[in-house]
Write a protein that holds these residues in place. Structure first.
Motif, PDB file in Angstrom:
ATOM      1  N   VAL A   1       0.858  -1.183   0.000  1.00  0.00           N
ATOM      2  CA  VAL A   1       0.000   0.000   0.000  1.00  0.00           C
ATOM      3  C   VAL A   1       0.898   1.237   0.000  1.00  0.00           C
ATOM      4  CG1 VAL A   1      -1.755   1.311   1.259  1.00  0.00           C
ATOM      5  CG2 VAL A   1      -1.828  -1.201   1.243  1.00  0.00           C
ATOM      6  N   CYS A   2       0.717   2.079  -0.997  1.00  0.00           N
ATOM      7  CA  CYS A   2       1.448   3.351  -1.107  1.00  0.00           C
ATOM      8  C   CYS A   2       0.413   4.471  -1.079  1.00  0.00           C
ATOM      9  CB  CYS A   2       2.247   3.412  -2.407  1.00  0.00           C
ATOM     10  SG  CYS A   2       3.609   2.258  -2.501  1.00  0.00           S
ATOM     11  N   ALA A   3      -0.065   4.784   0.105  1.00  0.00           N
ATOM     12  CA  ALA A   3      -1.110   5.786   0.267  1.00  0.00           C
ATOM     13  C   ALA A   3      -0.492   7.169   0.406  1.00  0.00           C
ATOM     14  CB  ALA A   3      -1.966   5.459   1.483  1.00  0.00           C
ATOM     15  N   LEU A   4      -0.659   7.993  -0.612  1.00  0.00           N
ATOM     16  CA  LEU A   4      -0.174   9.372  -0.626  1.00  0.00           C
ATOM     17  C   LEU A   4       1.314   9.460  -0.294  1.00  0.00           C
ATOM     18  CD1 LEU A   4      -3.236  11.090   1.063  1.00  0.00           C
ATOM     19  CD2 LEU A   4      -2.676  11.034  -1.372  1.00  0.00           C
TER      20      LEU A   4
ATOM     21  N   ALA B   1      -2.001   2.197  -4.834  1.00  0.00           N
ATOM     22  CA  ALA B   1      -1.296   3.476  -4.754  1.00  0.00           C
ATOM     23  C   ALA B   1      -2.291   4.611  -4.923  1.00  0.00           C
ATOM     24  CB  ALA B   1      -0.219   3.559  -5.838  1.00  0.00           C
ATOM     25  N   SER B   2      -2.108   5.644  -4.123  1.00  0.00           N
ATOM     26  CA  SER B   2      -2.943   6.833  -4.269  1.00  0.00           C
ATOM     27  C   SER B   2      -2.044   8.058  -4.274  1.00  0.00           C
ATOM     28  CB  SER B   2      -3.968   6.927  -3.143  1.00  0.00           C
ATOM     29  OG  SER B   2      -3.322   7.093  -1.892  1.00  0.00           O
ATOM     30  N   THR B   3      -2.547   9.112  -4.886  1.00  0.00           N
ATOM     31  CA  THR B   3      -1.819  10.368  -4.975  1.00  0.00           C
ATOM     32  C   THR B   3      -2.828  11.511  -5.010  1.00  0.00           C
ATOM     33  OG1 THR B   3      -0.082  11.547  -6.191  1.00  0.00           O
ATOM     34  CG2 THR B   3      -1.712  10.396  -7.521  1.00  0.00           C
TER      35      THR B   3
ATOM     36  N   GLU C   1       4.815   5.691 -15.060  1.00  0.00           N
ATOM     37  CA  GLU C   1       5.925   5.126 -14.294  1.00  0.00           C
ATOM     38  C   GLU C   1       5.576   3.755 -13.731  1.00  0.00           C
ATOM     39  OE1 GLU C   1       7.910   9.384 -12.907  1.00  0.00           O
ATOM     40  OE2 GLU C   1       7.051   8.075 -11.381  1.00  0.00           O
ATOM     41  N   LEU C   2       4.362   3.610 -13.233  1.00  0.00           N
ATOM     42  CA  LEU C   2       3.931   2.325 -12.677  1.00  0.00           C
ATOM     43  C   LEU C   2       3.859   1.248 -13.758  1.00  0.00           C
ATOM     44  CD1 LEU C   2       1.213   3.854 -10.378  1.00  0.00           C
ATOM     45  CD2 LEU C   2       3.179   2.556  -9.551  1.00  0.00           C
ATOM     46  N   LEU C   3       3.343   1.604 -14.908  1.00  0.00           N
ATOM     47  CA  LEU C   3       3.237   0.641 -16.009  1.00  0.00           C
ATOM     48  C   LEU C   3       4.606   0.315 -16.591  1.00  0.00           C
ATOM     49  CD1 LEU C   3       0.046   2.056 -17.766  1.00  0.00           C
ATOM     50  CD2 LEU C   3       0.204   0.087 -16.208  1.00  0.00           C
TER      51      LEU C   3
ATOM     52  N   ALA D   1     -15.049  18.223  -8.229  1.00  0.00           N
ATOM     53  CA  ALA D   1     -13.673  18.157  -8.747  1.00  0.00           C
ATOM     54  C   ALA D   1     -12.888  17.129  -7.935  1.00  0.00           C
ATOM     55  CB  ALA D   1     -13.010  19.530  -8.649  1.00  0.00           C
ATOM     56  N   PRO D   2     -12.168  16.250  -8.606  1.00  0.00           N
ATOM     57  CA  PRO D   2     -11.451  15.203  -7.887  1.00  0.00           C
ATOM     58  C   PRO D   2     -10.282  15.746  -7.066  1.00  0.00           C
ATOM     59  CG  PRO D   2     -10.859  15.178 -10.191  1.00  0.00           C
ATOM     60  CD  PRO D   2     -11.939  16.195 -10.040  1.00  0.00           C
ATOM     61  N   SER D   3     -10.030  15.098  -5.931  1.00  0.00           N
ATOM     62  CA  SER D   3      -8.897  15.465  -5.080  1.00  0.00           C
ATOM     63  C   SER D   3      -7.849  14.357  -5.026  1.00  0.00           C
ATOM     64  CB  SER D   3      -9.364  15.760  -3.660  1.00  0.00           C
ATOM     65  OG  SER D   3     -10.088  16.954  -3.626  1.00  0.00           O
ATOM     66  N   PHE D   4      -8.273  13.123  -5.254  1.00  0.00           N
ATOM     67  CA  PHE D   4      -7.361  11.986  -5.171  1.00  0.00           C
ATOM     68  C   PHE D   4      -7.501  11.094  -6.394  1.00  0.00           C
ATOM     69  CE2 PHE D   4      -8.264  13.162  -0.777  1.00  0.00           C
ATOM     70  CZ  PHE D   4      -6.973  13.410  -0.339  1.00  0.00           C
ATOM     71  N   LEU D   5      -6.432  10.369  -6.657  1.00  0.00           N
ATOM     72  CA  LEU D   5      -6.410   9.373  -7.714  1.00  0.00           C
ATOM     73  C   LEU D   5      -5.853   8.104  -7.093  1.00  0.00           C
ATOM     74  CD1 LEU D   5      -6.656   8.838 -10.808  1.00  0.00           C
ATOM     75  CD2 LEU D   5      -4.302   9.622 -11.005  1.00  0.00           C
ATOM     76  N   ALA D   6      -6.551   6.990  -7.273  1.00  0.00           N
ATOM     77  CA  ALA D   6      -6.096   5.731  -6.680  1.00  0.00           C
ATOM     78  C   ALA D   6      -6.093   4.648  -7.760  1.00  0.00           C
ATOM     79  CB  ALA D   6      -7.005   5.321  -5.533  1.00  0.00           C
ATOM     80  N   VAL D   7      -5.083   3.778  -7.674  1.00  0.00           N
ATOM     81  CA  VAL D   7      -4.965   2.696  -8.641  1.00  0.00           C
ATOM     82  C   VAL D   7      -4.641   1.387  -7.929  1.00  0.00           C
ATOM     83  CG1 VAL D   7      -4.259   4.137 -10.599  1.00  0.00           C
ATOM     84  CG2 VAL D   7      -2.517   3.209  -9.068  1.00  0.00           C
ATOM     85  N   LYS D   8      -5.104   0.301  -8.531  1.00  0.00           N
ATOM     86  CA  LYS D   8      -4.707  -1.028  -8.111  1.00  0.00           C
ATOM     87  C   LYS D   8      -3.975  -1.647  -9.286  1.00  0.00           C
ATOM     88  CE  LYS D   8      -6.149  -5.494  -6.390  1.00  0.00           C
ATOM     89  NZ  LYS D   8      -7.252  -6.431  -6.211  1.00  0.00           N
ATOM     90  N   LEU D   9      -2.757  -2.134  -9.019  1.00  0.00           N
ATOM     91  CA  LEU D   9      -1.948  -2.757 -10.051  1.00  0.00           C
ATOM     92  C   LEU D   9      -1.545  -4.146  -9.604  1.00  0.00           C
ATOM     93  CD1 LEU D   9      -0.485   0.459  -9.685  1.00  0.00           C
ATOM     94  CD2 LEU D   9      -0.367  -0.204 -12.068  1.00  0.00           C
TER      95      LEU D   9
END
Length: 149
Positions: free
Chosen positions: A28-31, A58-60, A104-106, A138-146
């Motif tokens: 987990v890479c939260a922020l 991962a979230s940012t 970068e993640l891909l 308006a979005p504040s966060f972006l989260a992905v599962k890889l």
């Protein structure tokens, strides 16, 4: 597994020497991602320590939130200091457009399984209706599962 976690303080700019190859099911890479300068090394280390089929969450900060706050180019990669309220403290991080964050993640060999732009729950409306309305627009966060293939 005993159901207990062992806290470990580690500088993510350094290799994950405490972890053996393929020793983790998930990360987990939260922020945190946008605070790391040597992300290529970090991603290589995460790939190394994850088992095949392992996952990363991962979230940012959403790039549009940074763009609205700081202005300038949406595609900026500059490092910024975000003040914390009225204190003298701030958060130092790099602005990352979506294509950089995901790219970068891909490029590190992970496969995207899910991308979400979290919205507030109805409970926030009861606590802070203005924040609820703002975050619904308006979005504040972006989260992905890889996944590690």
């Amino acid at each position: 597994m005993n159901g207990h976690a062992e806290p470990l303080l580690h500088d993510l700019e350094e290799p994950l020497g405490f972890a053996a190859d393929a020793s983790f099911d998930g990360v987990v890479c939260a922020l945190v991602y946008e605070h790391v300068r040597n992300r290529v090394q970090l991603l290589g280390e995460l790939r190394r320590v994850l088992r095949p089929g392992g996952w990363i969450l991962a979230s940012t900060t959403h790039p549009t939130a940074d763009w609205r706050h700081f202005g300038g180019s949406y595609f900026s990669h500059d490092w910024r200091d975000l003040p914390l309220g009225d204190s003298k403290l701030s958060i130092h991080y790099q602005r990352l457009p979506s294509e950089t964050f995901l790219g970068e993640l891909l490029a590190a060999g992970f496969v995207l399984e899910q991308l979400i732009e979290p919205r507030p729950t109805a409970d926030l409306r009861e606590i802070d209706e203005a924040a609820y309305n703002r975050l619904r627009q308006a979005p504040s966060f972006l989260a992905v599962k890889l996944k590690r293939p």
